[in-house]
Design a protein around this motif. Sequence first.
Motif, PDB file in Angstrom:
ATOM      1  N   ARG A  86       0.800  -1.197   0.001  1.00 48.96           N
ATOM      2  CA  ARG A  86      -0.082   0.065   0.017  1.00 48.96           C
ATOM      3  C   ARG A  86       0.985   1.185  -0.018  1.00 48.96           C
ATOM      4  N   ALA A  87       0.810   2.066  -1.071  1.00 45.97           N
ATOM      5  CA  ALA A  87       1.406   3.162  -0.980  1.00 45.97           C
ATOM      6  C   ALA A  87       1.039   4.256   0.043  1.00 45.97           C
ATOM      7  N   VAL A  88       1.934   4.911   0.799  1.00 43.77           N
ATOM      8  CA  VAL A  88       1.699   5.751   1.939  1.00 43.77           C
ATOM      9  C   VAL A  88       2.433   7.104   1.596  1.00 43.77           C
ATOM     10  N   ARG A  89       1.598   8.307   1.731  1.00 41.07           N
ATOM     11  CA  ARG A  89       2.196   9.461   1.636  1.00 41.07           C
ATOM     12  C   ARG A  89       2.447  10.292   3.015  1.00 41.07           C
ATOM     13  N   GLU A  90       1.613  10.148   3.888  1.00 36.57           N
ATOM     14  CA  GLU A  90       1.814  10.962   5.270  1.00 36.57           C
ATOM     15  C   GLU A  90       1.311  10.018   6.476  1.00 36.57           C
ATOM     16  N   GLY A  91       1.550  10.372   7.504  1.00 34.91           N
ATOM     17  CA  GLY A  91       1.023   9.559   8.671  1.00 34.91           C
ATOM     18  C   GLY A  91       2.037   8.647   9.479  1.00 34.91           C
ATOM     19  N   THR A  92       1.491   8.093  10.543  1.00 33.59           N
ATOM     20  CA  THR A  92       2.303   7.503  11.332  1.00 33.59           C
ATOM     21  C   THR A  92       2.298   6.146  11.004  1.00 33.59           C
ATOM     22  N   LEU A  93       3.413   5.264  10.790  1.00 26.99           N
ATOM     23  CA  LEU A  93       3.846   3.992  10.622  1.00 26.99           C
ATOM     24  C   LEU A  93       4.152   3.131  11.630  1.00 26.99           C
ATOM     25  N   THR A  94       3.683   2.205  11.946  1.00 26.99           N
ATOM     26  CA  THR A  94       4.528   1.194  13.047  1.00 26.99           C
ATOM     27  C   THR A  94       4.771  -0.031  12.478  1.00 26.99           C
ATOM     28  N   SER A  95       5.945  -0.431  12.696  1.00 25.51           N
ATOM     29  CA  SER A  95       6.799  -1.655  12.065  1.00 25.51           C
ATOM     30  C   SER A  95       6.993  -2.525  13.245  1.00 25.51           C
ATOM     31  N   ARG A  96       6.810  -3.850  12.975  1.00 25.84           N
ATOM     32  CA  ARG A  96       6.976  -4.843  14.018  1.00 25.84           C
ATOM     33  C   ARG A  96       8.054  -5.973  13.392  1.00 25.84           C
ATOM     34  N   ALA A  97       9.065  -6.408  14.180  1.00 26.54           N
ATOM     35  CA  ALA A  97      10.123  -7.470  13.722  1.00 26.54           C
ATOM     36  C   ALA A  97       9.844  -8.552  14.481  1.00 26.54           C
ATOM     37  N   THR A  98       9.514  -9.862  14.171  1.00 33.40           N
ATOM     38  CA  THR A  98       9.643 -11.073  14.969  1.00 33.40           C
ATOM     39  C   THR A  98      10.596 -12.115  14.043  1.00 33.40           C
ATOM     40  N   PRO A  99      11.292 -12.985  15.060  1.00 38.70           N
ATOM     41  CA  PRO A  99      11.922 -13.824  14.423  1.00 38.70           C
ATOM     42  C   PRO A  99      11.169 -14.933  13.905  1.00 38.70           C
ATOM     43  N   VAL A 100      11.565 -15.632  12.893  1.00 34.27           N
ATOM     44  CA  VAL A 100      11.190 -16.834  12.196  1.00 34.27           C
ATOM     45  C   VAL A 100      12.181 -18.154  12.505  1.00 34.27           C
ATOM     46  N   HIS A 101      13.490 -17.734  12.604  1.00 34.31           N
ATOM     47  CA  HIS A 101      14.390 -18.859  12.824  1.00 34.31           C
ATOM     48  C   HIS A 101      15.641 -18.071  13.507  1.00 34.31           C
ATOM     49  N   ARG A 102      16.201 -18.725  14.415  1.00 32.49           N
ATOM     50  CA  ARG A 102      17.120 -18.087  15.184  1.00 32.49           C
ATOM     51  C   ARG A 102      18.096 -19.555  15.499  1.00 32.49           C
ATOM     52  N   GLY A 103      18.978 -19.685  14.644  1.00 36.16           N
ATOM     53  CA  GLY A 103      19.975 -20.656  14.560  1.00 36.16           C
ATOM     54  C   GLY A 103      21.421 -20.441  15.074  1.00 36.16           C
ATOM     55  N   ARG A 104      22.200 -21.389  15.006  1.00 37.23           N
ATOM     56  CA  ARG A 104      23.856 -21.236  15.506  1.00 37.23           C
ATOM     57  C   ARG A 104      24.386 -20.251  14.637  1.00 37.23           C
ATOM     58  N   SER A 105      24.243 -20.206  13.172  1.00 38.07           N
ATOM     59  CA  SER A 105      24.945 -19.610  12.499  1.00 38.07           C
ATOM     60  C   SER A 105      24.071 -18.232  11.906  1.00 38.07           C
ATOM     61  N   GLN A 106      22.784 -18.608  11.575  1.00 33.38           N
ATOM     62  CA  GLN A 106      22.040 -17.632  10.803  1.00 33.38           C
ATOM     63  C   GLN A 106      20.750 -17.433  11.532  1.00 33.38           C
ATOM     64  N   GLN A 107      20.012 -16.092  11.285  1.00 34.94           N
ATOM     65  CA  GLN A 107      18.653 -15.548  11.808  1.00 34.94           C
ATOM     66  C   GLN A 107      17.905 -15.426  10.618  1.00 34.94           C
ATOM     67  N   VAL A 108      16.603 -15.498  10.689  1.00 36.68           N
ATOM     68  CA  VAL A 108      15.717 -14.958   9.847  1.00 36.68           C
ATOM     69  C   VAL A 108      14.661 -14.133  10.644  1.00 36.68           C
ATOM     70  N   TRP A 109      14.391 -12.889  10.263  1.00 30.60           N
ATOM     71  CA  TRP A 109      13.435 -12.129  10.864  1.00 30.60           C
ATOM     72  C   TRP A 109      12.225 -11.443   9.746  1.00 30.60           C
ATOM     73  N   ILE A 110      10.916 -11.368  10.151  1.00 36.67           N
ATOM     74  CA  ILE A 110       9.977 -10.825   9.256  1.00 36.67           C
ATOM     75  C   ILE A 110       9.597  -9.403  10.107  1.00 36.67           C
ATOM     76  N   VAL A 111       9.621  -8.242   9.021  1.00 32.57           N
ATOM     77  CA  VAL A 111       8.996  -7.132   9.604  1.00 32.57           C
ATOM     78  C   VAL A 111       7.830  -6.692   8.985  1.00 32.57           C
ATOM     79  N   GLU A 112       6.857  -6.521   9.650  1.00 32.71           N
ATOM     80  CA  GLU A 112       5.522  -5.810   9.005  1.00 32.71           C
ATOM     81  C   GLU A 112       5.153  -4.381   9.326  1.00 32.71           C
ATOM     82  N   THR A 113       5.210  -3.613   8.399  1.00 37.47           N
ATOM     83  CA  THR A 113       4.704  -2.146   8.648  1.00 37.47           C
ATOM     84  C   THR A 113       3.298  -2.115   8.430  1.00 37.47           C
ATOM     85  N   HIS A 114       2.479  -1.396   9.268  1.00 34.13           N
ATOM     86  CA  HIS A 114       1.027  -0.901   9.010  1.00 34.13           C
ATOM     87  C   HIS A 114       1.239   0.548   9.270  1.00 34.13           C
ATOM     88  N   ASP A 115      -0.230   1.188   8.555  1.00 35.41           N
ATOM     89  CA  ASP A 115      -0.337   2.595   8.665  1.00 35.41           C
ATOM     90  C   ASP A 115      -1.277   2.612  10.141  1.00 35.41           C
TER      91      ASP A 115
END
Length: 136
Positions: A86-115
């Motif tokens: 979704r295109a956004v021009r103005e306003g407050t955005l909130t972004s939240r990061a959560t882990p999908v995988h946290r291993g010995r050598s790598q991690q993967v995180w997902i971040v979602e941004t909402h208006d």
Amino acid sequence: MSDVSTDQVPEPGQFVRYLGLELTEVSGDQVVGTWQAGAPLHQPYGIVHGGAHCSVVETLASYGAAVWFGDRGQVVGVSNTTDFYRAVREGTLTSRATPVHRGRSQQVWIVETHDAEDRLVARGQVRLQNLPADTM
């Protein structure tokens, strides 16, 4: 940073300050930040530049991964894929990061941004490499 111990998380650099990203929660399980969509972050068509979204995604994932990895070493991003819904021009955005995988050598995180109306604006995934202190 309200729910953050300052000894756990480094101070944001100039780039993060330019984005206007305010971290409101930082832990090894979740990172939340708010930021303002507006003209300083616009691309030529008057919407928030995709690079701004990618930068927020990378920043939140990196903070979470670093806090989780802690004193064991450092983390570095090796992949960032961000989709825009979704295109956004103005306003407050909130972004939240959560882990999908946290291993010995790598991690993967997902971040979602909402208006401000809680509509999904962008969603990114960051893969990070864990660099143990004894190998640096």
